[in-house]
Structures are given as structure tokens and as C-alpha cells.
Design a protein around this motif. Structure first.
Motif, PDB file in Angstrom:
ATOM      1  N   ASP A 117      55.961  30.021  30.296  1.00 19.50           N
ATOM      2  CA  ASP A 117      55.781  31.357  30.916  1.00 19.50           C
ATOM      3  C   ASP A 117      54.577  32.098  30.386  1.00 19.50           C
ATOM      4  N   GLU A 118      54.587  32.135  28.998  1.00 17.31           N
ATOM      5  CA  GLU A 118      53.585  32.917  28.362  1.00 17.31           C
ATOM      6  C   GLU A 118      52.177  32.389  28.511  1.00 17.31           C
ATOM      7  N   LEU A 119      52.072  30.890  28.676  1.00 13.91           N
ATOM      8  CA  LEU A 119      51.117  30.067  29.040  1.00 13.91           C
ATOM      9  C   LEU A 119      50.385  30.737  30.564  1.00 13.91           C
ATOM     10  N   LEU A 120      51.418  30.640  31.299  1.00 12.60           N
ATOM     11  CA  LEU A 120      51.096  31.041  32.759  1.00 12.60           C
ATOM     12  C   LEU A 120      50.756  32.471  32.793  1.00 12.60           C
ATOM     13  N   ARG A 121      51.414  33.245  31.911  1.00  9.07           N
ATOM     14  CA  ARG A 121      50.852  34.876  31.978  1.00  9.07           C
ATOM     15  C   ARG A 121      49.419  35.173  31.588  1.00  9.07           C
ATOM     16  N   LEU A 122      49.330  34.409  30.537  1.00  6.66           N
ATOM     17  CA  LEU A 122      47.759  34.638  29.957  1.00  6.66           C
ATOM     18  C   LEU A 122      46.651  34.206  30.824  1.00  6.66           C
ATOM     19  N   ALA A 123      46.893  32.978  31.330  1.00  8.42           N
ATOM     20  CA  ALA A 123      45.953  32.462  32.363  1.00  8.42           C
ATOM     21  C   ALA A 123      45.796  33.026  33.485  1.00  8.42           C
ATOM     22  N   GLY A 124      46.976  33.690  34.071  1.00  7.82           N
ATOM     23  CA  GLY A 124      47.098  34.509  35.250  1.00  7.82           C
ATOM     24  C   GLY A 124      45.986  35.778  35.260  1.00  7.82           C
ATOM     25  N   ALA A 125      46.337  36.421  33.807  1.00  5.96           N
ATOM     26  CA  ALA A 125      45.558  37.608  33.557  1.00  5.96           C
ATOM     27  C   ALA A 125      44.088  37.559  33.516  1.00  5.96           C
ATOM     28  N   VAL A 126      43.679  36.288  33.036  1.00  5.79           N
ATOM     29  CA  VAL A 126      42.287  36.154  32.990  1.00  5.79           C
ATOM     30  C   VAL A 126      41.736  35.837  34.433  1.00  5.79           C
ATOM     31  N   GLU A 127      42.420  34.925  34.862  1.00  8.45           N
ATOM     32  CA  GLU A 127      42.034  34.505  36.375  1.00  8.45           C
ATOM     33  C   GLU A 127      42.312  35.582  37.384  1.00  8.45           C
ATOM     34  N   ALA A 128      42.688  36.664  36.934  1.00  8.84           N
ATOM     35  CA  ALA A 128      42.789  37.790  37.998  1.00  8.84           C
ATOM     36  C   ALA A 128      41.474  38.397  38.372  1.00  8.84           C
ATOM     37  N   ALA A 129      40.420  38.267  37.591  1.00  6.85           N
ATOM     38  CA  ALA A 129      39.256  38.856  37.806  1.00  6.85           C
ATOM     39  C   ALA A 129      38.308  37.731  38.267  1.00  6.85           C
ATOM     40  N   SER A 130      38.807  36.532  38.671  1.00  2.08           N
ATOM     41  CA  SER A 130      38.064  35.597  39.276  1.00  2.08           C
ATOM     42  C   SER A 130      38.192  35.437  40.909  1.00  2.08           C
ATOM     43  N   GLU A 131      37.240  35.021  41.418  1.00  2.00           N
ATOM     44  CA  GLU A 131      37.323  34.720  43.055  1.00  2.00           C
ATOM     45  C   GLU A 131      37.564  33.036  43.337  1.00  2.00           C
ATOM     46  N   HIS A 132      37.742  32.319  42.366  1.00  2.33           N
ATOM     47  CA  HIS A 132      37.754  30.765  42.632  1.00  2.33           C
ATOM     48  C   HIS A 132      39.329  30.547  43.032  1.00  2.33           C
ATOM     49  N   PRO A 133      39.485  29.532  43.999  1.00  2.76           N
ATOM     50  CA  PRO A 133      40.634  29.233  44.655  1.00  2.76           C
ATOM     51  C   PRO A 133      41.522  28.858  43.536  1.00  2.76           C
ATOM     52  N   LEU A 134      41.218  28.264  42.585  1.00  4.85           N
ATOM     53  CA  LEU A 134      42.068  27.693  41.405  1.00  4.85           C
ATOM     54  C   LEU A 134      42.447  29.034  40.647  1.00  4.85           C
ATOM     55  N   GLY A 135      41.616  30.028  40.236  1.00  5.93           N
ATOM     56  CA  GLY A 135      41.948  31.249  39.606  1.00  5.93           C
ATOM     57  C   GLY A 135      42.963  31.967  40.500  1.00  5.93           C
ATOM     58  N   ARG A 136      42.777  32.251  41.791  1.00  5.84           N
ATOM     59  CA  ARG A 136      43.717  32.833  42.603  1.00  5.84           C
ATOM     60  C   ARG A 136      44.949  32.211  42.595  1.00  5.84           C
ATOM     61  N   ALA A 137      45.253  30.967  42.785  1.00 10.79           N
ATOM     62  CA  ALA A 137      46.429  30.207  42.852  1.00 10.79           C
ATOM     63  C   ALA A 137      47.153  30.472  41.358  1.00 10.79           C
ATOM     64  N   ILE A 138      46.472  30.478  40.251  1.00  8.11           N
ATOM     65  CA  ILE A 138      47.089  30.548  39.062  1.00  8.11           C
ATOM     66  C   ILE A 138      47.645  32.053  38.887  1.00  8.11           C
ATOM     67  N   THR A 139      46.833  33.133  39.326  1.00  5.29           N
ATOM     68  CA  THR A 139      47.173  34.474  39.238  1.00  5.29           C
ATOM     69  C   THR A 139      48.465  34.692  40.379  1.00  5.29           C
ATOM     70  N   ARG A 140      48.270  34.091  41.432  1.00  6.10           N
ATOM     71  CA  ARG A 140      49.584  34.027  42.307  1.00  6.10           C
ATOM     72  C   ARG A 140      50.964  33.880  41.619  1.00  6.10           C
ATOM     73  N   ALA A 141      51.017  32.513  41.045  1.00  2.00           N
ATOM     74  CA  ALA A 141      52.048  31.911  40.422  1.00  2.00           C
ATOM     75  C   ALA A 141      52.416  32.882  39.088  1.00  2.00           C
ATOM     76  N   ALA A 142      51.513  33.378  38.337  1.00  2.00           N
ATOM     77  CA  ALA A 142      51.842  34.330  37.535  1.00  2.00           C
ATOM     78  C   ALA A 142      52.459  35.719  37.809  1.00  2.00           C
TER      79      ALA A 142
END
Length: 712
Positions: free
Chosen positions: A447-472
Motif C-alpha cells: 500500500d505504501e508503494l502504491l501511495r508513493l507512486a500515485g503521488a508522483v504520477e498525479a502530476a503526469s498526463e500519461h495513461p499509465l500514470g493516471r491509472a496508478i494515481t486512480r488506484a492509489a
């Protein structure tokens, strides 16, 4: 610095008129202008220092009228009313004249004087638009189709007056037969030719005006999609054009969305069929974007306006369609050059015909008839209508189906392309990624791994980044990120809770896409993401092959992921692990091998490749920069729309070429027959009017173009 100026042109009656105005405008230093006879508009790129008033002055000096477009343009039906009245009067008076001339048994005593009484108003009143235009052009040292018509009908009428008052045609009991070819009687009357040609040409012009209005119906319906009024969130009702970005408004069930915005409250389904051609409603809820002009098919929505006026997607669609309708095919530019010199050549040919017949002793009447027939049949109107009407109908029909064609050059490119490069994410696949698994390193928390990844990807427009942020975000609130940096095709990094978090893209060797998460340079685990193939992609690939296009899948994903997707849709050639700049190189390499390449994509990283390709096709749900770089824009997120776009574009080009062939063939066949004395002037007039009607009617066949039924 340059600017775009658009003018509405009045007084044009044929392609030669448009050609004259275009030449005059292009003689101004730094001006590049296009004048469209079918849309009655001029579009010019002018340098700083020149204004619309300067261009209007040039147009008026050329003998026409011009004005800047009005907010509420005059309806085509209103423009056609005076022409309709003139046609009805002329037709009513001409029919008895033609019948009496064609049926000698009905030629009673003094019939010729009744014919004169009926024909005179037709030639003067009915033919006034032709005579006036011919006179205006003569003052400016020019000749157009109106010159040919005016000279021909007046010559026939004045000849008849001479025969009636100075010859023997006015004697009681005089009769003469009707002939389909040049006559030989010394006292022959041509009142039926003068009146009939005028009526036929008015009928042709009226039919042409109605057909042009029908051709532009799709664009007008597109512009009319937006609602006239809107209800704000506080209950006030205001005109839709007064809405400002940031305003919050209501959309009740059955109402149209007033402008582009974001849903702030409520959930519903939006019917986008009028805008994209897609019949299945799209579900929206808080946070989802909505497009102006779509219809709320379900619940109540509260929407915050993000784009208004000329910035909305609907306005951009209309602008793209209208700009496309001002284009000219290469073969049409040749036709315009021909029509520009055609009228003087025809007048010279008519004079030569008259001289030849007189010189060979065929008689004045036969010589005169042949010369008038040459003048009447030679109108280049059909040439001028060949491309504009097909473009009007084709681009308008495309807009109704969610296909935006940027210009005629794009249409011509579709006939040459033999290879189509398909981006994977968002094009062949849905582009909606989901986190399918989390694999932390030993001792790390998933969960902590997903939380950190989602926080960084929140500033990205990439489809992968949006998916990670949604999950986090689904597991809880995310901390802010600072010092965010993105490297195209490589990954992103940023500082979260004082630690530098880095996400590396595209690792792994399975059918899933893997990303690696590092914290302060140390690997903490991996995330697996998956994307589903669009249900219609396999059928679309088969259809593209049937059109002669070889599909190639190009993606930045790992080879295993790309191969798995390609296998599902039937693509055999795959190029994986390609950085954004590499997509441009792929297109260039294919072009260097002699291939004509179409590129389909939807992201920022596709824009350069779309611009490099011989034909760029952007998925409409993609980024604005991708759409701006493309030649065709698909408003439906479905690869079958690309198939329909190619089919429609090729069909439109086929219609244009067919129009031009028949227009040229008509003149090539008609002029020799007229010069040889094988055409009565009235028959020549009817044939000339029919040629224009034929070209427009042929173009209107594009209105019946149907999108291919999606196959799954």
C-alpha cells in the motif's frame, strides 16, 4: 506577422468570377487568397497593415460586393426567393413561346406577335441578372459566363426583332418549322431560343442554389447544435453566448450541454450521436469532462464551464469543416485556370464559327444560329462547381459521422497511402489502464508503494500514470509532490514526503506493462498494469487491409506487450520500445522505402509523427496538439472510424474527379456540335443548365454515405 481574413462575396455567377476576384486579391503584396464559388466566401492570409476594408475595396473595384461575415448570416432560402420569382415568371411566359415554335400546326395568324409579347419580359426581366453582370464585367474589361449568355440571348432576340419589323417574319399567316440544328430560313425567329435559354439557365441557377444549400446543411446543423439559452446553477437563465469560463450551469434531462465543461455534481448518460456519430450514450459523473452540444439522456447534471465560444470543441469542429470546404484539389486549380481564359476563347470561337459559315455560303441564318449555340453551350459553371460542391457535402457528412477532414489535400492523400502506422495505447486499445498487481521488494509494504507512486504520477498526463494515481487515490488521500520531472518514454520523478521517488516505465517481459518504483535510488517494488483491446479493433484492421493499407503497430511498450496486442487484432508487423522521437523515425524510414504512410495516434508523443506522416489521423479524445498536427480527426474513440474516414475521403475524391471529367467532357463534346450547326440554341441552353445540375446532384450522393457497422 500575418492574419486570416474572411469575406462574404456577392455577385458571383460562375467560376470565372471567383477566379477573377482571386487573381485580383493575390496581386496584393503578401496576400494569399482563395475564393470559393460554392460557398461564396473568400479566405485570405494577409500581412500586418492590411485590413478587411482593403480587401473589400479590391473586390468592389473588380465589380463585385464583399463584406465581413455577419453573426447571423442571411438564410439561403431568403437569397433564393428573388431568383425563384424571376424563374416562375420566366417559365410561365416561356412555355407558350416554346410550344408555338415547336408545333407548326398551332401557329395561328399573328402567333409570332404573341410570342414577341411573351418573350420580351423574359429576355429583359428574367435575363436581367445576366445582362447586368455582363455589363459590370465589361466596364472592368472582363468577360464571364454571363457575357456569353447575355450576348447569345440578346443576339437571338434582336435578330427576331429585325426579322419581325424589317423582314417578312411579321406578315400574317407566317409559319416555320422547329429544327434541332442550325436553321436555313432567312426570316427565322429565335424568340423561343431567347426566352427558353433564359428560362433554362434560371432554372439551372435556382436548382444549383438549392443544391448548394443542401450541400451546406451538415455544417449549418453542426453550428446549430449548441443551445441558445442556459440555466445557471443559481437558477438564472441567460443567453448561451454570455456564458463565461468558470460559470456553473445546470443540464436537465433532455437538454443540451451548453458548452465544454466538467461535471461537478450528478451522474447521467450523454447522447453524443449528433457530434461524434456514436450511437451509444456515454456515462458521466463528477469529475468527467463533457462537450457542448451533446444531449443529456438521463439525470440532472451540474457542470462548470471550461471552454466557451470559439474555444469549444464544437466551434473547433465547425471551423475545421469550413476551412476544409475552402480548399481546392490540384485538378480543380487546373480547371480554374482554364475557366479563367475560357470565356474569351469561346467568344473568339463563336466569331470564327460565324465567319466560317458565312464564308462557305451556308447562309446568314445558319451562321448566326451556330454562333449563338456556341456562346450558349460553353458556360464553364460545371467546372467551377465540381470540387466545391463535393467538398461541401463530403466534409459536412464527415462531421455528422464524427470525422473531421482538414482539407482537400488530406482527401487526395488517402488515395496514395499504402501503409498505416497504429499507435497502441488509446488507438488499438482502450487506453484505460488499470493496476493489475503490486509486487513489493521483501520487507516493503504494497500500500505504501502504491501511495508513493500515485503521488508522483498525479502530476503526469500519461495513461499509465493516471491509472496508478486512480488506484492509489481509491485507498486514501495522496501527499503532495514537488520538483516533478518527466522524461518522455523513460518515466517520472518527484519528491514526496522528503524522499525522491522515481517511476521507470516499460520494464518486464509479459503481456502486462510493468513499472519499477525507486525511492532515493533504491528499488522498492514493481507495479503491473494492463490495457484491454477495443472490441472493434480486429475488424478495423481487417477493413484497413481490404482498403489496401498494411497496418503496423508502433508503441513504446515492451515487445511482449506489443506482440500480445498485435496477435489479438491480427497485425503481423510490430515495432516496440519506441521513444516518441523514434515514432517520427519509423515514419521517415517507411517513407524512405517508398511507402506512403498514414499515422493514427492520440497523445502528445504522437504529434510529431502525425505531422511527418503523409496522412495524419488523430483520435478525437486525444490531446489538442495531436489533433492540430493531423489531417483527419476522429471524434469517435474507435478504430473503425479510421476506416470510415479513409472510405469517405476516397469516395469524395472519386466524386470530385468524376465531376471534373464530365464537366470537361461536356464542353469538349458540346462545342464542336454547336460550331458544326448541330444544336439549336435552345437545346444548347438546356444542356448547359443540365451540366451544372448534374455536377451538383452527383456531389449530393455523398449525403448517403454510411459508416460501416461496428463488428466485434
Amino acid at each position: 506577422m500575418t492574419q486570416q481574413i474572411e469575406l462574404e462575396i456577392g455577385g458571383m455567377t460562375c467560376a470565372a468570377c471567383a477566379n477573377r476576384i482571386e487573381k485580383k486579391l493575390n496581386r496584393l503584396e503578401g496576400v494569399t487568397a482563395t475564393v470559393n464559388y460554392a460557398t461564396e466566401k473568400a479566405r485570405a492570409t494577409v500581412p500586418a497593415g492590411l485590413s478587411a476594408a482593403d480587401l473589400i475595396a479590391v473586390v468592389e473595384k473588380t465589380g463585385y460586393t464583399a463584406a465581413e461575415p455577419k453573426a447571423e448570416p442571411v438564410a439561403e432560402a431568403q437569397r433564393a426567393d428573388p431568383l425563384r420569382t424571376r424563374l416562375l415568371v420566366s417559365a410561365a411566359l416561356s412555355v407558350p413561346v416554346i410550344v408555338l415554335a415547336m408545333v407548326p400546326a398551332w401557329q395561328f395568324t399573328y402567333w409570332q406577335w404573341l410570342s414577341l409579347t411573351l418573350a420580351a419580359p423574359v429576355v429583359v426581366y428574367g435575363g436581367w441578372p445576366f445582362h447586368r453582370a455582363a455589363f459590370v464585367n465589361l466596364r472592368h474589361g472582363a468577360a464571364t459566363m454571363d457575357t456569353l449568355v447575355s450576348i447569345g440571348t440578346l443576339a437571338a432576340f434582336l435578330w427576331s426583332l429585325w426579322a419581325l419589323f424589317l423582314g417578312d417574319a411579321g406578315v400574317p399567316g407566317m409559319t416555320h418549322p422547329f429544327e434541332l440544328r442550325a436553321g436555313s430560313q432567312g426570316d427565322a425567329l429565335y424568340l423561343e431560343a431567347a426566352a427558353g435559354v433564359t428560362a433554362f439557365l434560371l432554372a439551372g441557377r435556382y436548382a444549383e442554389a438549392r443544391a448548394k444549400r443542401r450541400a451546406g446543411d451538415a455544417l449549418r446543423s453542426l453550428l446549430a447544435l449548441g443551445p441558445k439559452t442556459v440555466t445557471l446553477a443559481d437558477g438564472r437563465e441567460i443567453p448561451a453566448d454570455k456564458l463565461q469560463a468558470g460559470d456553473t450551469f445546470l443540464v436537465r434531462p433532455g437538454e443540451k450541454v451548453a458548452t465544454d465543461g466538467t461535471v461537478v455534481d450528478g451522474a447521467s448518460a450523454l447522447d453524443q450521436s449528433l457530434l461524434t456519430g456514436e450511437s451509444v450514450p456515454v456515462e458521466v459523473a463528477a469529475g468527467d469532462p463533457v462537450t457542448g452540444g451533446t444531449v443529456n439522456a438521463g439525470g440532472r447534471l451540474v457542470v462548470r464551464a471550461t471552454r466557451v465560444g470559439a474555444d469549444t470543441q464544437l466551434a473547433q469542429m465547425a471551423r475545421l469543416v469550413e476551412e476544409a470546404q475552402n480548399g481546392k484539389a490540384a485538378v480543380q486549380r487546373l480547371a480554374d485556370r482554364i475557366s479563367g481564359v475560357f470565356v474569351p476563347v469561346v467568344i473568339a470561337l463563336a466569331a470564327a464559327t460565324l465567319g466560317y459559315w458565312l464564308g462557305t455560303g451556308q447562309g446568314t441564318t445558319a451562321a448566326f444560329t451556330a454562333a449563338v449555340a456556341v456562346l450558349i453551350i460553353a458556360c464553364p459553371c460545371a467546372l467551377g462547381l465540381a470540387t466545391p460542391t463535393a467538398l461541401l457535402v463530403g466534409t459536412g457528412r464527415g462531421a455528422q459521422l464524427g470525422i473531421l477532414i482538414r482539407g482537400v489535400e488530406a482527401l487526395e492523400s488517402t488515395r496514395r497511402v499504402d501503409t498505416i502506422v497504429l499507435d497502441k495505447t488509446g488507438t488499438v486499445t482502450t487506453g484505460t489502464m488499470t493496476v493489475s498487481s503490486i509486487v513489493p521488494e521483501p520487507g516493503q509494504d504494497a500500500d505504501e508503494l502504491l501511495r508513493l507512486a500515485g503521488a508522483v504520477e498525479a502530476a503526469s498526463e500519461h495513461p499509465l500514470g493516471r491509472a496508478i494515481t486512480r488506484a492509489a487515490a481509491a485507498k486514501g488521500s495522496l501527499p503532495p509532490v514537488s520538483d516533478f520531472r518527466a522524461t518522455a518514454g523513460v518515466g517520472v520523478r518527484g519528491v514526496v514526503d522528503g524522499a525522491e521517488v522515481e517511476i521507470a516505465r516499460g520494464t518486464g517481459d509479459t503481456a502486462e506493462t510493468w513499472v519499477e518504483v525507486r525511492v532515493d535510488g533504491t528499488a522498492r517494488g514493481r507495479l503491473a498494469l494492463s490495457d484491454s483491446v477495443r472490441p472493434t479493433s480486429a475488424a478495423a484492421v481487417r477493413s484497413l487491409r481490404a482498403l489496401g493499407l498494411e497496418p503496423i503497430l508502433v508503441t513504446g511498450d515492451a515487445p511482449a506487450v506489443a506482440e500480445a496486442v498485435a496477435a489479438q487484432v491480427g497485425i503481423t508487423e510490430v515495432i516496440a520500445g519506441v521513444l516518441p522521437a523514434g515514432k517520427v523515425d519509423v515514419v521517415k524510414q517507411l517513407q524512405a522505402r517508398g511507402r506512403s504512410v498514414a499515422m493514427v495516434g492520440d497523445g502528445v508523443n504522437d504529434a510529431a509523427a502525425l505531422a511527418q506522416a503523409d496522412l495524419g489521423v488523430a483520435m478525437g479524445a486525444g490531446t489538442d496538439v495531436a489533433i492540430e498536427a493531423s489531417d483527419l480527426t476522429l471524434m469517435r474513440d474507435d478504430l473503425t472510424a479510421a476506416v470510415d474516414a479513409v472510405r469517405l475521403a476516397r469516395r469524395t475524391v472519386t466524386i470530385i474527379r468524376g465531376n471534373l471529367f464530365w464537366a470537361f467532357a461536356y464542353n469538349v463534346a458540346g462545342l464542336p456540335l454547336a460550331a458544326a450547326g448541330l444544336l439549336n440554341p435552345m437545346i444548347a441552353g438546356a444542356a448547359m443548365a443540365f451540366s451544372s445540375i448534374f455536377v451538383v446532384a452527383n456531389s449530393l450522393r455523398l449525403r448517403r454515405f454510411k459508416a460501416a457497422a461496428p463488428q466485434r
